[in-house]
Design an enzyme around this catalytic site. Structure first.
Site, PDB file in Angstrom:
ATOM      1  N   CYS A 170     114.171  59.742  41.037  1.00  0.00           N
ATOM      2  CA  CYS A 170     113.365  59.386  42.208  1.00  0.00           C
ATOM      3  C   CYS A 170     113.969  59.982  43.470  1.00  0.00           C
ATOM      4  O   CYS A 170     113.262  60.286  44.421  1.00  0.00           O
ATOM      5  CB  CYS A 170     113.240  57.871  42.334  1.00  0.00           C
ATOM      6  SG  CYS A 170     114.828  57.044  42.413  1.00  0.00           S
TER       7      CYS A 170
HETATM    8  P1  NAD Z   1     105.009  54.385  36.301  1.00  0.00           P
HETATM    9  O1  NAD Z   1     104.616  53.862  37.646  1.00  0.00           O
HETATM   10  O2  NAD Z   1     104.011  55.152  35.540  1.00  0.00           O
HETATM   11  O3  NAD Z   1     105.457  53.162  35.339  1.00  0.00           O
HETATM   12  C1  NAD Z   1     106.433  52.230  35.739  1.00  0.00           C
HETATM   13  C2  NAD Z   1     106.226  50.937  34.958  1.00  0.00           C
HETATM   14  O4  NAD Z   1     104.969  50.362  35.329  1.00  0.00           O
HETATM   15  C3  NAD Z   1     106.180  51.118  33.448  1.00  0.00           C
HETATM   16  O5  NAD Z   1     106.837  50.030  32.830  1.00  0.00           O
HETATM   17  C4  NAD Z   1     104.692  51.090  33.142  1.00  0.00           C
HETATM   18  O6  NAD Z   1     104.375  50.642  31.852  1.00  0.00           O
HETATM   19  C5  NAD Z   1     104.175  50.101  34.176  1.00  0.00           C
HETATM   20  N1  NAD Z   1     102.771  50.307  34.547  1.00  0.00           N
HETATM   21  C6  NAD Z   1     101.999  51.409  34.326  1.00  0.00           C
HETATM   22  N2  NAD Z   1     100.753  51.218  34.850  1.00  0.00           N
HETATM   23  C7  NAD Z   1     100.754  49.980  35.396  1.00  0.00           C
HETATM   24  C8  NAD Z   1      99.776  49.204  36.090  1.00  0.00           C
HETATM   25  N3  NAD Z   1      98.559  49.686  36.333  1.00  0.00           N
HETATM   26  N4  NAD Z   1     100.122  47.974  36.541  1.00  0.00           N
HETATM   27  C9  NAD Z   1     101.357  47.485  36.341  1.00  0.00           C
HETATM   28  N5  NAD Z   1     102.333  48.171  35.678  1.00  0.00           N
HETATM   29  C10 NAD Z   1     102.033  49.402  35.207  1.00  0.00           C
HETATM   30  O7  NAD Z   1     106.354  55.206  36.539  1.00  0.00           O
HETATM   31  P2  NAD Z   1     107.201  56.043  35.482  1.00  0.00           P
HETATM   32  O8  NAD Z   1     106.436  57.268  35.111  1.00  0.00           O
HETATM   33  O9  NAD Z   1     107.699  55.160  34.426  1.00  0.00           O
HETATM   34  O10 NAD Z   1     108.471  56.458  36.387  1.00  0.00           O
HETATM   35  C11 NAD Z   1     108.465  57.541  37.273  1.00  0.00           C
HETATM   36  C12 NAD Z   1     108.214  57.076  38.698  1.00  0.00           C
HETATM   37  O11 NAD Z   1     109.183  56.072  39.044  1.00  0.00           O
HETATM   38  C13 NAD Z   1     108.396  58.178  39.732  1.00  0.00           C
HETATM   39  O12 NAD Z   1     107.367  58.096  40.675  1.00  0.00           O
HETATM   40  C14 NAD Z   1     109.744  57.852  40.377  1.00  0.00           C
HETATM   41  O13 NAD Z   1     109.899  58.343  41.690  1.00  0.00           O
HETATM   42  C15 NAD Z   1     109.748  56.366  40.327  1.00  0.00           C
HETATM   43  N6  NAD Z   1     111.105  55.827  40.409  1.00  0.00           N
HETATM   44  C16 NAD Z   1     111.489  55.222  41.567  1.00  0.00           C
HETATM   45  C17 NAD Z   1     112.782  54.735  41.708  1.00  0.00           C
HETATM   46  C18 NAD Z   1     113.240  54.057  42.972  1.00  0.00           C
HETATM   47  O14 NAD Z   1     114.258  53.373  42.944  1.00  0.00           O
HETATM   48  N7  NAD Z   1     112.531  54.207  44.071  1.00  0.00           N
HETATM   49  C19 NAD Z   1     113.680  54.862  40.646  1.00  0.00           C
HETATM   50  C20 NAD Z   1     113.243  55.475  39.461  1.00  0.00           C
HETATM   51  C21 NAD Z   1     111.949  55.951  39.357  1.00  0.00           C
END
Ligand code: NAD
Length: 486
Positions: free
Chosen positions: A282
């Site tokens: 991220c």
């Molecule tokens: P994602 O948003 O697709 O999924 C994150 C989680 O949310 C997963 O467990 C997923 O199953 C769940 N999810 C998916 N759709 C949902 C919905 N509609 N409602 C509720 N929950 C739902 O993210 P990802 O692909 O797993 O991770 C990558 C993203 O995470 C990137 O955008 C990255 O920048 C971000 N990230 C941010 C940080 C931070 O600390 N700011 C750290 C790591 C990753």
């Protein structure tokens, strides 16, 4: 049961989903290999998990804080004793290189130890009244916490949520990413082995369906989420006012390079931030805002580093960059690359070609070549949207003021770095750049494990920074103000 098969944990029982559906997770570096199988849960599973934790968490809340801390310490011991296996599983399930996985596996127990200490330190205040009576605040756990996490740090990020939530005496319903269920399971196994009672912890495997049901459940008192800004915002739209939410989301992190910078140092920091973790951090570097006077010299250095990186499966020695975590992620990154070409950016190294076509060792993985674009239009998608892959955009600036303005010209505000020998300008950058993490002569990635971590703007709800001790514990506790006269 095959150790790679994970199940939901509800009311102390390992169970399949009521849907009866299960999904395989394959090695992103070699998709012929199945790494884990997890249930695809739905709203009924979420309902059962919340009911179980609602019934079971108060016993944990009434456990002495030193015992709660001790359980986290023991869980940390368990993880440390499993280090080599966890490193290998992390490489196979998520796609990190061995060195990257070793870093994550080593830090996760430290997070649990950090919060074990917080269990003992979390306390209220007593206020003077002047008339002999007392006013004091008492802190108690929120109740049921939902923890929803991404795949890119499948041990480390959940440990920063489950650690403080459990230290404060909450019950937790944990929804690991469907991309990394096995690693989520390993963390839960360690917590149970450490002594966290099954009544205080439930696990739900699956994707958006079960996650949405969990978020919509009125009995959940707090939601801690890390993931994309789009999903975070969708959660924000449905939560109740009284439901506390911590949403840590995406980034579009710049490095500003001024004309006085040591260019070799700048190139090293940029390449590490952009291509380390296959660009899937991220806080990964995705924009370089470089002064015109040193633009070409820096571009040449960074491009040479990108071209020299070796792609491959993370368990092979000598590999610098692993695969993208999923086929979908790879397609999304390549979509950004193709769009950048359509928008007129100049491709310097890498590009949309499939590395598996040239190298049979890469034919079964989701590999993307480290890619550098120059002459990127500041208004284009590549300059403003999160890619979450090994793709770097160079933008030329004529002045420090222009660099600061461009650094803030996206919706995100997670991490921002500057490379300069001028302390005055570095401090002005730190003051003015809208980012939650500011790095001076360092990479945009990486944080001290005890330092506050979180973004500004659309990167975070800014509810409370993770890993910040007292401020973090405030998120997982509710205060009452008590007035007492004898
Ligand atoms: P994602 O948003 O697709 O999924 C994150 C989680 O949310 C997963 O467990 C997923 O199953 C769940 N999810 C998916 N759709 C949902 C919905 N509609 N409602 C509720 N929950 C739902 O993210 P990802 O692909 O797993 O991770 C990558 C993203 O995470 C990137 O955008 C990255 O920048 C971000 N990230 C941010 C940080 C931070 O600390 N700011 C750290 C790591 C990753």
């Amino acid at each position: 049961m095959d150790p790679r098969t994970v199940r939901n944990l509800i009311d102390g029982q390992w169970v399949e989903s009521v849907t009866g559906r299960a999904r395989e997770r394959r090695d992103p570096g070699d998709d012929r290999q199945v790494v884990s199988v997890h249930p695809e849960s739905d709203a009924k599973d979420a309902d059962a998990a919340v009911s179980a934790v609602l019934a079971g968490w108060s016993q944990w809340a009434d456990t002495a804080p030193e015992k709660r801390g001790r359980a986290l310490e023991k869980a940390a011991d368990v993880l440390e004793s499993q280090r080599d296996t966890l490193v290998e599983e992390l490489v196979r399930e998520e796609g990190k290189t061995r060195a990257e996985a070793t870093m994550e596996v080593s830090r996760t127990p430290l997070n649990l130890r950090f919060y074990a200490g917080e269990a003992l330190r979390t306390a209220g205040q007593t206020l003077p009244t002047g008339d002999g009576s007392l006013v004091f605040t008492s802190r108690s756990p929120v109740g049921v916490v939902a923890a929803i996490t991404p795949w890119n740090f499948p041990l480390n990020i959940p440990s920063r949520k489950l650690g403080p939530a459990l230290a404060a005496g909450n019950g937790v319903v944990f929804k690991p990413s469907e991309v990394t269920p096995l690693l989520g399971q390993r963390l839960v196994d360690a917590l149970l082995e450490g002594g966290v009672p099954a009544g205080a912890l439930a696990v739900l495997h699956g994707g958006a369906e079960v996650s949405q049901a969990l978020v919509a459940d009125d009995r959940v008192g707090a939601i801690t989420f890390t993931g994309s800004t789009a999903v975070g915002e969708s959660i924000h739209r449905v939560v109740r006012a009284s439901q506390r939410t911590q949403l840590e989301m995406g980034g579009k992190n710049p490095v500003v390079v001024l004309e006085d910078a040591d260019l070799d140092r700048a190139a090293t920091l940029i390449a590490k931030g952009a291509f380390g973790l296959s660009g899937q951090a991220c806080t990964g570097t995705s924009r370089v805002l470089v002064h015109d006077a040193v633009h070409d010299a820096l571009l040449e250095r960074v491009a040479a580093k990108a071209a020299a990186l070796r792609l491959g499966h993370g368990l092979e020695s000598g590999v610098d960059v692993g695969p993208q975590a999923t086929a979908r992620q790879k397609e999304s990154v390549l979509g950004h690359v193709r769009r950048a070409l359509d928008d007129g950016a100049r491709l310097v190294v890498g590009g949309p070609g499939d590395p598996g076509e040239d190298d049979p060792a890469l034919a079964h993985g989701h590999f993307v070549r480290p890619t550098v674009f120059a002459d990127v239009d500041p208004g284009s998608a590549l300059a403003t949207e999160e890619v979450f892959g090994p793709v770097l955009a160079f933008l030329r600036v004529g002045s420090f003021d222009e660099a600061i303005e461009l650094a803030g010209a996206t919706r995100y505000g997670l991490s921002a770095a500057i490379v300069t020998a001028d302390v005055g300008r570095a401090l002005r950058f730190a003051r003015e750049v809208p980012a939650g993490l500011v790095k001076i002569n360092q990479t945009t990635t990486g944080q001290a494990m005890n330092a506050p971590f979180g973004g500004l703007k659309d990167s975070s709800t800014q509810t409370s920074k993770e890993q910040a001790g007292e401020a973090m514990m405030a998120f997982y506790t509710v205060d009452k103000t008590v007035y007492l006269s004898a």
